[in-house]
Design an enzyme around this catalytic site. Structure first.
Site, PDB file in Angstrom:
ATOM      1  N   LYS A   2       1.375  -1.433  -0.566  1.00  0.00           N
ATOM      2  CA  LYS A   2      -0.013  -0.272  -0.093  1.00  0.00           C
ATOM      3  C   LYS A   2       0.656   1.387   0.277  1.00  0.00           C
ATOM      4  O   LYS A   2       0.678   1.946  -0.712  1.00  0.00           O
ATOM      5  CB  LYS A   2      -1.200   0.558   1.343  1.00  0.00           C
ATOM      6  CG  LYS A   2      -1.925  -1.567   1.210  1.00  0.00           C
ATOM      7  CD  LYS A   2      -2.850  -1.122   2.703  1.00  0.00           C
ATOM      8  CE  LYS A   2      -1.786  -1.076   4.039  1.00  0.00           C
ATOM      9  NZ  LYS A   2      -1.285  -2.089   4.312  1.00  0.00           N
ATOM     10  N   ARG A  22      -9.554   0.021   8.827  1.00  0.00           N
ATOM     11  CA  ARG A  22      -9.075  -1.042   8.821  1.00  0.00           C
ATOM     12  C   ARG A  22     -10.044  -2.119  10.056  1.00  0.00           C
ATOM     13  O   ARG A  22      -9.472  -3.181  10.148  1.00  0.00           O
ATOM     14  CB  ARG A  22      -7.608  -1.034   9.729  1.00  0.00           C
ATOM     15  CG  ARG A  22      -6.774  -1.221   8.866  1.00  0.00           C
ATOM     16  CD  ARG A  22      -5.294  -1.189   9.916  1.00  0.00           C
ATOM     17  NE  ARG A  22      -4.094  -1.255   9.331  1.00  0.00           N
ATOM     18  CZ  ARG A  22      -2.692  -1.077   8.796  1.00  0.00           C
ATOM     19  NH1 ARG A  22      -3.334   0.566   8.565  1.00  0.00           N
ATOM     20  NH2 ARG A  22      -1.266  -1.543   8.346  1.00  0.00           N
ATOM     21  N   ARG A  24      12.028  -6.486   4.523  1.00  0.00           N
ATOM     22  CA  ARG A  24      11.179  -4.537   4.480  1.00  0.00           C
ATOM     23  C   ARG A  24      11.943  -4.191   4.945  1.00  0.00           C
ATOM     24  O   ARG A  24      13.237  -4.228   6.266  1.00  0.00           O
ATOM     25  CB  ARG A  24       9.998  -4.637   4.632  1.00  0.00           C
ATOM     26  CG  ARG A  24      10.003  -2.984   4.207  1.00  0.00           C
ATOM     27  CD  ARG A  24       8.437  -2.318   3.949  1.00  0.00           C
ATOM     28  NE  ARG A  24       7.755  -2.799   5.807  1.00  0.00           N
ATOM     29  CZ  ARG A  24       6.504  -2.165   6.046  1.00  0.00           C
ATOM     30  NH1 ARG A  24       6.001  -2.448   4.749  1.00  0.00           N
ATOM     31  NH2 ARG A  24       5.691  -2.987   7.180  1.00  0.00           N
ATOM     32  N   ARG A  79      11.827  -1.593  10.591  1.00  0.00           N
ATOM     33  CA  ARG A  79      10.483  -1.559  11.183  1.00  0.00           C
ATOM     34  C   ARG A  79      10.352  -2.166  12.458  1.00  0.00           C
ATOM     35  O   ARG A  79      10.026  -3.063  12.615  1.00  0.00           O
ATOM     36  CB  ARG A  79       9.053  -1.255  11.214  1.00  0.00           C
ATOM     37  CG  ARG A  79       9.030   0.102  10.145  1.00  0.00           C
ATOM     38  CD  ARG A  79       7.925   0.295   9.420  1.00  0.00           C
ATOM     39  NE  ARG A  79       6.719  -0.098   9.245  1.00  0.00           N
ATOM     40  CZ  ARG A  79       5.456  -0.375   8.906  1.00  0.00           C
ATOM     41  NH1 ARG A  79       5.105   0.052   8.497  1.00  0.00           N
ATOM     42  NH2 ARG A  79       4.371  -0.843  10.031  1.00  0.00           N
ATOM     43  N   ARG A 139       0.278  -9.489  13.847  1.00  0.00           N
ATOM     44  CA  ARG A 139      -0.388  -8.236  13.170  1.00  0.00           C
ATOM     45  C   ARG A 139      -1.020  -9.113  11.729  1.00  0.00           C
ATOM     46  O   ARG A 139      -2.354  -8.426  11.642  1.00  0.00           O
ATOM     47  CB  ARG A 139       0.287  -7.000  12.321  1.00  0.00           C
ATOM     48  CG  ARG A 139       1.350  -6.164  12.669  1.00  0.00           C
ATOM     49  CD  ARG A 139       2.701  -6.319  12.456  1.00  0.00           C
ATOM     50  NE  ARG A 139       2.639  -5.156  11.591  1.00  0.00           N
ATOM     51  CZ  ARG A 139       3.173  -4.554  10.762  1.00  0.00           C
ATOM     52  NH1 ARG A 139       4.669  -5.605   9.735  1.00  0.00           N
ATOM     53  NH2 ARG A 139       2.744  -4.077   8.963  1.00  0.00           N
TER      54      ARG A 139
END
Ligand code: AMP
Length: 218
Positions: free
Chosen positions: A13, A88, A126, A159, A170
């Site tokens: 996203k 969300r 990531r 992160r 998550r």
């Protein structure tokens, strides 16, 4: 208009919204980025959000909805907005619809579809720039120089919520909410689905076409 970009954590996203924003001039508003900026500033909102984010949970609706409403009230969000990471869950979707019901501002959604196994792999590979927010993938979108941001030269980080154990939490905590939101937009005839697997440019082409069909053009 407001284009809601829906997708699981790791669906792309942020990367895709950034490119679509650059191509169309629409404002890119990402709740995750807003929270990270509040955390970096050490604000009360940031301190309240941090524990939820680090546990892979959603920040409570009241905090999140107030924060996004304040952001959407800023001048650059007055006409065209790409919303990334919000809503969300159904309560957030209802709050968004209610906020714009009177103005008649159009809200459409595009879902970036990516299989769960790919999501996990993308999240753990990531790396992000803590200064400008640019996102990298160790294999498919590596920085030109290892560990350094191409855009601003800062040292890249992982992160804290991309740690393998948090990634699992998550996905477990957030996929059901995403499914409910997808169903809401589908039921009201405002959803387009796009295949989120492929090269970044390829996915951007699909997303741009879906956004244009929904009324967001350059
Ligand atoms: P993201 O950068 O979109 O992956 O968001 C990072 C984290 O911020 C999420 O895992 C949540 O903890 C929190 N967050 C972002 N958007 C929302 C939202 N709309 N509602 C609640 N929590 C959110």
């Amino acid at each position: 208009m407001i284009l809601v970009l829906l997708g699981a954590p790791g669906a792309g996203k942020g990367t895709q919204a950034e490119a679509l924003s650059a191509a169309t001039g629409a404002a890119h508003v990402a709740t995750g980025d807003l929270f990270r900026a509040e955390i970096a500033a050490g604000s009360p909102l940031g301190l309240a959000a941090q524990q939820f984010i680090n546990a892979g949970q959603l920040v409570p609706d009241e905090v999140t909805i107030n924060m996004i409403q304040a952001r959407l009230a800023k001048p650059d969000a007055a006409s065209r907005v790409i919303l990334d990471g919000f809503p969300r869950n159904p309560a957030q979707a209802a709050a968004l619809d209610a906020a714009y019901a009177a103005s008649g501002r159009e809200i459409s959604a595009v879902l970036l579809k990516v299989d769960r196994a790919i999501l996990e792999e993308r999240l753990t590979a990531r790396r992000v720039c803590p200064s400008c927010g640019r996102s990298y993938h160790l294999l498919s979108r590596p920085p030109q120089s290892a560990g350094v941001c191409d855009v601003c030269g800062s040292a890249l980080i992982t992160r804290s919520d991309d740690a393998p154990e948090t990634v699992a939490a998550r996905l477990a905590n957030q996929l059901a909410g995403l499914d409910s939101v997808v169903e809401l937009y589908r039921a009201s005839g405002r959803l387009t689905e796009v295949n989120g697997v492929g090269a970044i440019d390829e996915v951007q082409g699909r997303l741009a076409a879906a956004a244009a069909a929904a009324g967001l053009t350059a």
